[in-house]
Design a protein around this motif. Sequence first.
Motif, PDB file in Angstrom:
ATOM      1  N   ILE A 323       0.933  -1.123   0.070  1.00  0.00           N
ATOM      2  CA  ILE A 323       0.019  -0.062   0.014  1.00  0.00           C
ATOM      3  C   ILE A 323       0.979   1.362  -0.046  1.00  0.00           C
ATOM      4  N   GLN A 324       0.538   2.169  -1.077  1.00  0.00           N
ATOM      5  CA  GLN A 324       1.256   3.368  -1.137  1.00  0.00           C
ATOM      6  C   GLN A 324       0.400   4.646  -0.926  1.00  0.00           C
ATOM      7  N   THR A 325       0.831   5.632  -0.674  1.00  0.00           N
ATOM      8  CA  THR A 325      -0.106   6.830  -0.580  1.00  0.00           C
ATOM      9  C   THR A 325       0.367   8.218  -0.889  1.00  0.00           C
ATOM     10  N   THR A 326      -0.577   8.725  -1.766  1.00  0.00           N
ATOM     11  CA  THR A 326      -0.065  10.071  -2.521  1.00  0.00           C
ATOM     12  C   THR A 326      -0.080  10.990  -1.782  1.00  0.00           C
ATOM     13  N   GLN A 327       0.426  12.099  -2.014  1.00  0.00           N
ATOM     14  CA  GLN A 327       0.372  13.620  -0.998  1.00  0.00           C
ATOM     15  C   GLN A 327      -0.960  13.852  -0.919  1.00  0.00           C
TER      16      GLN A 327
END
Length: 375
Positions: A323-327
């Motif tokens: 899981i990655q998260t954008t700004q």
Amino acid sequence: MSDLTPQRARAVIRRQRVLLVILVVALVVCVAGVVAARYVKSPSQQAAEQSPPPASVVTSEVVSQVLTQAVTVRGSVDVSSSLDVVNRLQASPAIVTRLPVGVGSQVDTGTVIVEISGQPVFVIAGVVPAYRDLVPGAKGTDVEQLQRGLQAMNLLRTTTAGTYDSATAQAVGKLFTANGYADPGVMPLGTVVFVPSLPATVGSVAAQVGSDAGNTALMTLDSGDPVVHATIPAGQESGVAAGQSVTVRDEVNRRDGAGTVDSVGQFAPQSTDSSGVPSAPGFPVTVTVTSGVDASWVGASVAVTITMASTPAEVLSVPVAAIQTTQDGHTYVTVSAASGTHDVQVTTGMIAQGVVEVTATADGTLQAGDQVVVG
């Protein structure tokens, strides 16, 4: 063919020496070339070899499965209640003359568990302990308990509930004579032990035939369904509550049972029991058995798995590391395929055992079997 003249012989030898020298020089040059090719490198070669290898992509498969949040701890199977059987017969001397049951024996309404000075001691279901002789005209809950037991044995039909009447006296006489004893006409104190729940199991026996019955426990009767006690270490208690499903596993005997959390207690520090055995600190949990666990489990050390939550059906799941998260706060996973990588926006759900539930924002952009980047 004539012998060579000394001059010609010397000339041949010189030519052979020259050839030998040429061969040695050629060999040295060849070896030097090989060594130079292997060990002597240009600055550009050295820089290329010392640079880090190209970064590799670590992936993991998207899996469709039911996710379950659970905690597994050690526990033990214990009896829900235990009753000490103590001699109450007014016999002198009070000698154990027969012992028809032993440890593990199952006893039910009307079972003779011990004989003292020739008098039987019966077990009958009841919550009020025997405390007096039951004689004609006696009234009370203890009389009613006796009557219910006689009715369960089909020895008593019509009677005045709670009153020791003639029908009750006749039924008591039948109970005694059916077991080989004379009809006493009454129910003397000590000839009946009321047990809260029947059938029961003989948990221990201290009495011996020929010994003085005294006023100590002759035996213990374990009754009711077994219960499971466990302790949850601090830090793992979050989410555990009464009513949750439990699986119980006896690894030694390879058997499984089920139950529900009955109660979760307050944190208890480590303590030591009367035998000097220390208890683990944590939150005590009592599990009520619903299936699979019977009296034969008592004393077993078991694995207790408490299910706190689970998805109602199979869901797509990936390792948490994927899981990655954008700004701007959107979450996504990076899918790796033969054609390259691309990002898929997802929403996350339940987290369990290092994986997380994911749902692609756009239908069809993520499916089981896809490879997602985790490192």
